[in-house]
Design a protein around this motif. Structure first.
Motif, short mmCIF file in Angstrom:
data_model
loop_
_atom_site.label_atom_id
_atom_site.label_comp_id
_atom_site.label_asym_id
_atom_site.label_seq_id
_atom_site.Cartn_x
_atom_site.Cartn_y
_atom_site.Cartn_z
N GLU A 183 0.82 -1.19 0.00
CA GLU A 183 0.00 0.00 0.00
C GLU A 183 0.86 1.25 0.00
O GLU A 183 1.96 1.28 0.54
N GLU A 184 0.32 2.33 -0.59
CA GLU A 184 1.02 3.60 -0.57
C GLU A 184 0.80 4.24 0.80
O GLU A 184 -0.31 4.55 1.19
N TRP A 202 -5.54 14.42 3.66
CA TRP A 202 -6.61 15.39 3.91
C TRP A 202 -7.95 14.66 3.78
O TRP A 202 -8.24 14.07 2.75
N GLY A 203 -8.74 14.67 4.85
CA GLY A 203 -10.04 14.01 4.82
C GLY A 203 -9.97 12.50 4.96
O GLY A 203 -10.87 11.79 4.50
N LEU A 204 -8.95 11.98 5.61
CA LEU A 204 -8.76 10.54 5.70
C LEU A 204 -9.71 9.85 6.68
O LEU A 204 -9.91 8.64 6.61
N ARG A 211 -10.05 1.11 5.87
CA ARG A 211 -8.63 0.78 6.05
C ARG A 211 -8.46 -0.30 7.12
O ARG A 211 -7.66 -1.22 6.97
N LEU A 212 -9.21 -0.16 8.22
CA LEU A 212 -9.13 -1.16 9.28
C LEU A 212 -9.62 -2.51 8.79
O LEU A 212 -9.05 -3.56 9.13
N ARG A 213 -10.67 -2.51 8.01
CA ARG A 213 -11.20 -3.78 7.49
C ARG A 213 -10.16 -4.45 6.60
O ARG A 213 -9.97 -5.67 6.67
N ARG A 214 -9.46 -3.68 5.77
CA ARG A 214 -8.43 -4.27 4.92
C ARG A 214 -7.27 -4.85 5.74
O ARG A 214 -6.60 -5.78 5.31
N MET A 215 -7.05 -4.28 6.92
CA MET A 215 -5.98 -4.78 7.80
C MET A 215 -6.43 -5.94 8.67
O MET A 215 -5.65 -6.49 9.44
N ALA A 244 -18.45 0.82 7.93
CA ALA A 244 -17.62 -0.31 7.47
C ALA A 244 -17.98 -1.60 8.20
O ALA A 244 -17.29 -2.61 8.05
N GLY A 245 -19.05 -1.56 9.00
CA GLY A 245 -19.50 -2.76 9.70
C GLY A 245 -18.75 -3.05 10.98
O GLY A 245 -18.71 -4.20 11.44
N ILE A 246 -18.14 -2.02 11.58
CA ILE A 246 -17.38 -2.19 12.82
C ILE A 246 -18.17 -1.57 13.97
O ILE A 246 -18.25 -0.35 14.07
N PRO A 247 -18.78 -2.39 14.85
CA PRO A 247 -19.51 -1.84 15.99
C PRO A 247 -18.57 -0.99 16.85
O PRO A 247 -17.42 -1.39 17.11
#
Length: 546
Positions: A183-184, A202-204, A211-215, A244-247
């Motif tokens: 990943e960049e 900016w705006g991340l 991003r957390l789901r990909r990790m 992202a489906g994270i409670p």
């Protein structure tokens, strides 16, 4: 995020242990034997009797392939003979951390005799112990290819599961390194616990959940923040996670250093316990240095360690506190006396959050960023000289690259000297010997940390000049940039002896002397232990006179 794959002979406890591991990590559990039974519509014994072993192995291979193709991290218990197939071994090695559960043949026989489920057909016969011993010996070289092995003979299911999780934590580093390279990212911090990425943009915040789901950090999240930051950014972060489906659960505390105590930590522990937080769940630190230090310490100590990420919202936290793994709280006797080195899994710095910072808080953050240019990057320092107006206006096109470079400098130093044992990380303390003493001498009420560091850099710059290390021109460039960013360069009226007394307990002392971080030039720092007291006294006199 890699799967966790359990292999081993029948009777080593893969199914029972796998369920407990899944509970600890907050993941799903899948047993390929059970999946074969479900798909075939008959028991494994019936598959063997009616269709033969080749059919069973084909069903097993397909069930394994489907399990390892799942997008969410999963604990996968694999049948004892699956390792016989080279294709299966290749799939497992590429898809996750492989942990082998081991046991002696006598233990296996005893467990299988007590099990309610049917005994595997290949174990049937007049001498089952001999059959187990022979089969196990045949497969042992293949079991030995696992990333981690746990001997289960004298362990409970719970004890075995904890050992499996320990193996996964170590084995996942290989996958973490590969993910970071793919990943960049703005920087990568390499530590003994594995690498982690630093994202700056900016705006991340809106992309945090994805991003957390990909990790593979997509289980329940516990957001820890202070009340000021919560009102500005808390709901936005919660929305990004839950979309992202994270409670997500939220813990807030009063803003400021006064909250960085063991009492606040205890309240956080009780909150996590009430929500039944598990070791595989995630803590999100949203805020400045106080939040990051406190939430990081909670993460390091609750459940013997929970993964956490840093989402810094102050300039000071972005360029300094969020990177490096220093966590801790204060005692009445002093700051940061209780703590631990505990690295985050990710740092995500959204420059947009700086737009809500008070002007003084923004100014103090510039001190640490400017310091990085002074000690290690002359080009970065020139950017502060040449683009000051744009940076002060927080112009995106200038601000984001400067943040990326400053944070990359901190990441590189931490990577090379994670726990301050090699003498490299001390370079980051330029300005801090005098700065910390100034904070103490004024009761931590007159100067913010970055402001005190700015004054400290002027004092230590003057020491550098008096020792013949730094030119007068370079010292003047430092002063001009600090003042251009609204930072103090003197502390008029403060007792220089009070500052000197604070320096006497500085943690950078070496024996009876102080390890001074000084400048040889813009972008080049050096550590010296031979600074005469008279030179220090002259520098302190100058900064307290103005």
């Amino acid at each position: 995020m890699p799967h966790l794959i359990l292999i081993g002979f029948s009777g080593t406890g893969k199914s029972a242990v796998g369920k407990e591991v899944a509970r600890l990590l907050g993941w799903e559990f899948l047993d390929t034997d059970q999946e074969v039974v479900r798909r075939a519509g008959k028991s494994i014994a019936q598959v063997f009797a009616q269709e033969g072993e080749p059919t069973f192995r084909a069903l097993e291979a397909q069930a394994l392939a489907d399990a390892l193709a799942r997008p969410q991290p999963t604990v996968v218990a694999v049948g004892g003979g699956a390792v016989l197939s080279p294709e299966n071994r290749q799939r497992m090695a590429g898809a996750g951390v492989v942990v082998c559960l081991e046991a002696h043949p006598q233990t296996i026989l005893q467990r299988l005799a007590q099990a309610e489920e049917e005994v595997r057909p290949l174990l049937a016969g007049p001498n089952p112990l001999e059959r187990i011993t022979a089969l196990k010996a045949q497969r042992q070289p293949l079991y030995a290819l696992a990333d981690w092995t746990v001997h289960t003979d004298h362990l409970t299911v719970e004890e075995t599961a904890r050992e499996v999780v320990r193996g996964w934590e170590i084995g996942r580093r290989r996958f973490a390194a590969e993910a970071v390279q793919e990943e960049e990212v703005s920087a990568v911090v390499h530590t003994s616990a594995g690498p982690y990425p630093v994202y700056v943009g900016w705006g991340l915040i809106s992309s945090l959940g994805q991003r957390l789901r990909r990790m593979g950090l997509a289980s329940t999240a516990y957001l820890i923040t202070d009340r000021t930051v919560f009102y500005a950014w808390g709901r936005k972060v919660q929305t990004a996670l839950e979309e992202a489906g994270i409670p997500t659960h939220i813990f807030t505390f009063p803003s400021g250093e006064a909250s960085k105590t063991l009492d606040t930590v205890r309240y956080a522990y009780q909150w996590l316990a009430s929500l039944k937080a598990q070791r595989g769940h995630l803590i999100v630190a949203l805020g400045g240095g106080v939040v990051g230090d406190l939430a990081g310490f909670v993460s390091a100590t609750y459940n013997r360690g929970m993964p956490f990420i840093q989402v810094p919202t102050t300039l000071l936290a972005m360029v300094d506190a969020s990177i490096g793994g220093k966590t801790g709280v204060d005692l009445p006797e002093g700051k940061n006396l209780v703590g631990a080195f505990y690295q985050p899994r990710m740092v995500l710095a959204d420059a947009l959050t700086l737009s809500t910072l008070p002007a003084r808080a923004l100014r103090e953050g510039w001190a640490e960023a400017i310091k990085h240019g002074l000690i290690l990057d002359a080009s970065l320092f020139r950017t502060f000289e040449e683009r000051a107006d744009a940076l002060l206006r927080l112009e995106r096109e200038v601000l984001v690259p400067v943040l990326r470079r400053s944070m990359a400098i901190k990441a590189d130093v931490v990577s090379r000297d994670e726990k301050e044992t090699l003498g490299l990380r001390i370079l980051l303390n330029y300005g801090h010997t005098v700065g910390h003493a100034l904070e103490q001498a004024t009761g931590y009420t007159q100067y913010l940390h970055g402001e005190a560091v700015a004054v400290g850099m002027m004092a230590e710059g003057r020491i550098s000049q008096r020792l013949g290390l730094l030119s007068s021109e370079a010292l003047e460039r430092q002063r001009a940039v600090l003042e251009r960013f609204g930072l103090p360069t003197a502390c008029v009226g403060v007792d220089p002896q009070a500052i000197k007394a604070g320096m006497a307990v500085d943690k950078k002392r070496a024996g009876k002397g102080i390890r001074w971080v000084l400048l040889e030039d813009i972008g080049r720092a050096v550590v010296r232990e031979d600074v005469p007291d008279s030179v220090v006294d002259e520098a302190l006199a100058e900064i307290t006179r103005g």
